[in-house]
Design an enzyme around this catalytic site. Structure first.
Site, PDB file in Angstrom:
ATOM      1  N   HIS A 190       6.792 -27.458 -13.277  1.00  0.00           N
ATOM      2  CA  HIS A 190       6.521 -28.984 -13.582  1.00  0.00           C
ATOM      3  C   HIS A 190       7.777 -29.711 -13.312  1.00  0.00           C
ATOM      4  O   HIS A 190       8.643 -29.972 -14.417  1.00  0.00           O
ATOM      5  CB  HIS A 190       5.760 -29.195 -14.802  1.00  0.00           C
ATOM      6  CG  HIS A 190       4.439 -28.827 -14.814  1.00  0.00           C
ATOM      7  ND1 HIS A 190       4.098 -27.298 -14.929  1.00  0.00           N
ATOM      8  CD2 HIS A 190       3.397 -29.417 -14.742  1.00  0.00           C
ATOM      9  CE1 HIS A 190       2.762 -27.258 -14.638  1.00  0.00           C
ATOM     10  NE2 HIS A 190       2.211 -28.469 -14.623  1.00  0.00           N
ATOM     11  N   ALA A 223      -3.907 -34.521 -18.875  1.00  0.00           N
ATOM     12  CA  ALA A 223      -3.141 -33.661 -18.189  1.00  0.00           C
ATOM     13  C   ALA A 223      -2.472 -33.773 -17.222  1.00  0.00           C
ATOM     14  O   ALA A 223      -1.917 -35.195 -16.882  1.00  0.00           O
ATOM     15  CB  ALA A 223      -4.334 -32.532 -17.493  1.00  0.00           C
ATOM     16  N   HIS A 224      -1.749 -32.898 -16.352  1.00  0.00           N
ATOM     17  CA  HIS A 224      -0.477 -33.139 -15.685  1.00  0.00           C
ATOM     18  C   HIS A 224      -1.205 -33.862 -14.380  1.00  0.00           C
ATOM     19  O   HIS A 224      -2.397 -33.610 -13.898  1.00  0.00           O
ATOM     20  CB  HIS A 224       0.196 -31.971 -15.045  1.00  0.00           C
ATOM     21  CG  HIS A 224      -0.794 -30.864 -14.606  1.00  0.00           C
ATOM     22  ND1 HIS A 224      -0.251 -29.722 -14.131  1.00  0.00           N
ATOM     23  CD2 HIS A 224      -2.036 -30.773 -14.553  1.00  0.00           C
ATOM     24  CE1 HIS A 224      -1.426 -28.951 -13.871  1.00  0.00           C
ATOM     25  NE2 HIS A 224      -2.312 -29.499 -13.993  1.00  0.00           N
ATOM     26  N   ASN A 225      -0.283 -34.992 -13.782  1.00  0.00           N
ATOM     27  CA  ASN A 225      -0.220 -35.599 -12.578  1.00  0.00           C
ATOM     28  C   ASN A 225      -1.329 -36.896 -12.702  1.00  0.00           C
ATOM     29  O   ASN A 225      -1.848 -37.475 -11.676  1.00  0.00           O
ATOM     30  CB  ASN A 225      -0.840 -34.714 -11.443  1.00  0.00           C
ATOM     31  CG  ASN A 225       0.131 -33.315 -11.347  1.00  0.00           C
ATOM     32  OD1 ASN A 225       1.326 -33.791 -11.468  1.00  0.00           O
ATOM     33  ND2 ASN A 225      -0.286 -32.375 -10.781  1.00  0.00           N
TER      34      ASN A 225
END
Lengths: 325, 325, 325
Positions: free
Chosen positions: B205, B246-248
């Site tokens: 990440h 969450a991511h992104n």
């Protein structure tokens, strides 16, 4: 096997048990009960309990010498196991467990923790600021423990584990290579009690939490320890943030659980299961292996192996999508 | 632009990349790749990746010199970008990213933090007890940082920000006038990995979290940093308690997100959006501007601008209410 | 009764109120308003507000001398209460409340806390490491307070309470025999504001949190204090982990709320109610006594006493199960 963490205050005579349950009998029995356990873990001279016909198959092979149960269920027991007939099996179990394990009812903070710097660690552990460690704690080699984290009493951590910051762990076995991220609470008593106006009666929790090898537990997760059996998470299973795992839940290997999922008490989840974000699984269910549960689903009945489900109540995913175009 | 936080261990030759991916070619290439980035942020001499035709339009104008992709997708790339054909684009991207950014895979607690009293702060900061600050941290003027809060490495905080107590922040840009309340975890790696029996393979990440001006983040929120791009929250967007981002994920300006909402990875939310409590949004979706999502809804497809939706799966709110009288 | 925690900066003249709201009148009024309160708690010489005909019955018997309201609603007021007609009642209420209670808008961490060892406690309290206590805090006898817990200003805790670790409490009354577990945030301002592009306008929160005798609050719970009235949890009510209770919510006695439930602002929940895991209740609803809400349900309208509901939107449980076989 004696209990790894809670001190068993047995033995206790059958007489005494009957007296505690307010059961009057003609002939007293001096038989000594050594411990109380669930049907499958009970050994000879133990007391067990049977409260639902869901467990009748397991009941047939219990090794316990006595069993708290009802008139309707008593015939499922083997001849080696004598029934003690009660009205409310779970409440009777709670009363006797509280007597044998008096320290398993309420979780108060561990007053005996010390700063980790003051503890004699056997292994190489890298730790942050303000880490606290209680009694009966064993930490393996090459572990990392983040800032402000509290490892309360009765915790065994394997090798090469990574514990985040602001996390609280108690009454748990953490196996090798497990990562537990920040702000988690692992091993507290479950949400179990008998509702009573004026003052609910809390249920004892003598189970522990077992997290097997290579698992990851996301931030803000809560994993409660079991009441009469353990809460267990299988090898290489990953939990995302803000997941809640209730008491007695068992999760298989290689399972993936996305953010904000909740699994209610005593449900059993198979291996290679994928559970999407915010899905909820009711208590006392059996979810098979290789099951896919779509995010947001609400599962209220057992799901067989190799099934994909979606919706609330969750049903076959194709059926759900066809009905909801 | 070089990465603001993670150290790029490039350049790396195309040869070496092929070797890492176990790809055999006849003629070796000594071409030096400087960095790995997503399609829109990649510069000349960078490597990028294309794993879905969802991104074909962006692919056409990428400036990257090389791209990890499949035989089916390679024709969307401009002539200036040479394809490297692989079977699993995301896994190949993960392998190369882990090589170029070896510190972006696992988040272990920041061992180099100091007590804030021992750090030389340039600006006027009011702080609580037991505040910890890592390396490469910059805090603007007139900020407040609550008790037990940990600002780990790689954090830039603007002016006039208010950070609560028991909060952990890492790898994040916090702009001016942002409030982050108690018990949050901001900037940890996302829940991304390749499932593998015996041991899942974690995804690197290298994205960060950006929280723009005037935002408020409620108690117990978790905002994960991006994998290959950033997680970003637009100006003046307010999140209530126990929200999970969450991511992104990218969220626009002036958006309101009520308690316990979850937004799965890589979804893009517009501006002036209102999301009711406990709603969930699946991953990789595009939610338009001025959208209203009723509390408890489960969104599983894109939603155009100026639409009100409700239900699971979320549909037009009038239709939902008509069907569910 | 004067406010227990926030300092009232009244009196304020009606003249001044009109000026703050940009209302021009011919004849000035020197009448002094002493305080601002909701319809049922307002006393003579107080200002109150009426923004919805949902509250018309309560309006008829208010004792307030003045009321912020609209032309359409003003006729519900008794003759003893003079209307002040405004366009947006809640925004006007917010403006005046911010003037009378200037410290109730933003929650910044309590800079005046001390280590509990440095505080002169009247009673026998057992506490963990690194516990912080603010001003105007009163702790009863035989209480336990866990590690890293912060009791910020304006907290009154009864006898025999058990507070866990890593918990933050402010602006709250905790009655006798209450257990609050780890990682909770109790008493922060609610998620209330007027959306405004460029910068939202936060709503003041002068209400407090009241948790009555024998309650248990699970790990990671957030209970926000009220805006104009209090957030209150009835005697012997138990909340499981990760529950969110928004501002102004009132919950009756002997109610059971399972994990990850969310209750939106100003809803009123009866006594002996059971709410299953992950259920959500919209704002401004009235849930009767002895109601059962199945796990995962989304409640969007009032529910009468003695009803069992399920689904989203929640409906009679038999109807829901018949339709969803």
């Amino acid at each position: 096997m004696s209990h790894p963490f809670f001190v068993c205050h047995g033995p206790i005579s059958v007489d005494k048990i009957l007296e505690l349950l307010d059961i009057k009998v003609d002939i007293a029995s001096k038989f000594e009960i050594t411990d109380i356990k669930d049907l499958s873990n009970a050994e000879q001279n133990s007391l067990t309990f049977l409260h639902s016909n869901r467990y009748k198959e397991i009941a047939k092979s219990t090794k316990a010498s006595y069993c708290l149960t009802t008139n309707l269920l008593k015939d499922f027991l083997p001849k080696t196991c004598k029934p003690i007939i009660v009205e409310n099996v779970l409440m009777a179990t709670s009363i006797i467990t509280s007597k044998i394990y008096p320290n398993s009812i309420e979780d108060t903070f561990d007053v005996k923790v010390k700063k980790i710097e003051e503890v004699n660690l056997k292994n190489n552990v890298k730790y942050g600021k303000n880490v606290l460690v209680g009694e009966n704690v064993d930490i393996g080699s090459d572990c990392l423990i983040g800032h402000n984290t509290i490892i309360e009493k009765n915790v065994k951590i394997g090798n090469n584990c990574k514990i985040g910051s602001n996390t609280v762990i108690r009454n748990s076995f953490i196996k090798d290579n497990v990562s537990i991220l920040d702000n988690c609470v692992i091993g507290k008593k479950g949400f179990g009690f008998f509702p009573k106006n004026s003052k609910n009666l809390r249920y004892p929790h003598i189970g522990i939490v077992i997290i097997n090898e290579n698992c990851e537990i996301g931030c803000g997760a809560t994993i409660d320890r079991g009441s009469m059996s353990n809460t267990e998470i299988g090898k290489n299973t990953f939990l995302d943030n803000q997941v809640h795992i209730a008491h007695n839940v068992k999760i298989g290997e290689n399972t993936i659980i996305a953010g904000q999922v909740g699994i209610a008490g005593s449900s059993i989840i198979g291996k290679n299961v994928r559970i999407g974000g915010q899905a909820g699984i009711s208590g006392h269910l059996k979810i098979g292996d290789n099951v896919d549960i779509a995010g947001g689903s609400g599962v209220i009945k057992d799901i067989p192996n190799n099934t994909k489900v979606m919706g609330y109540p969750a049903k076959n995913i194709r059926e759900f999508l066809r009905e909801n175009k």
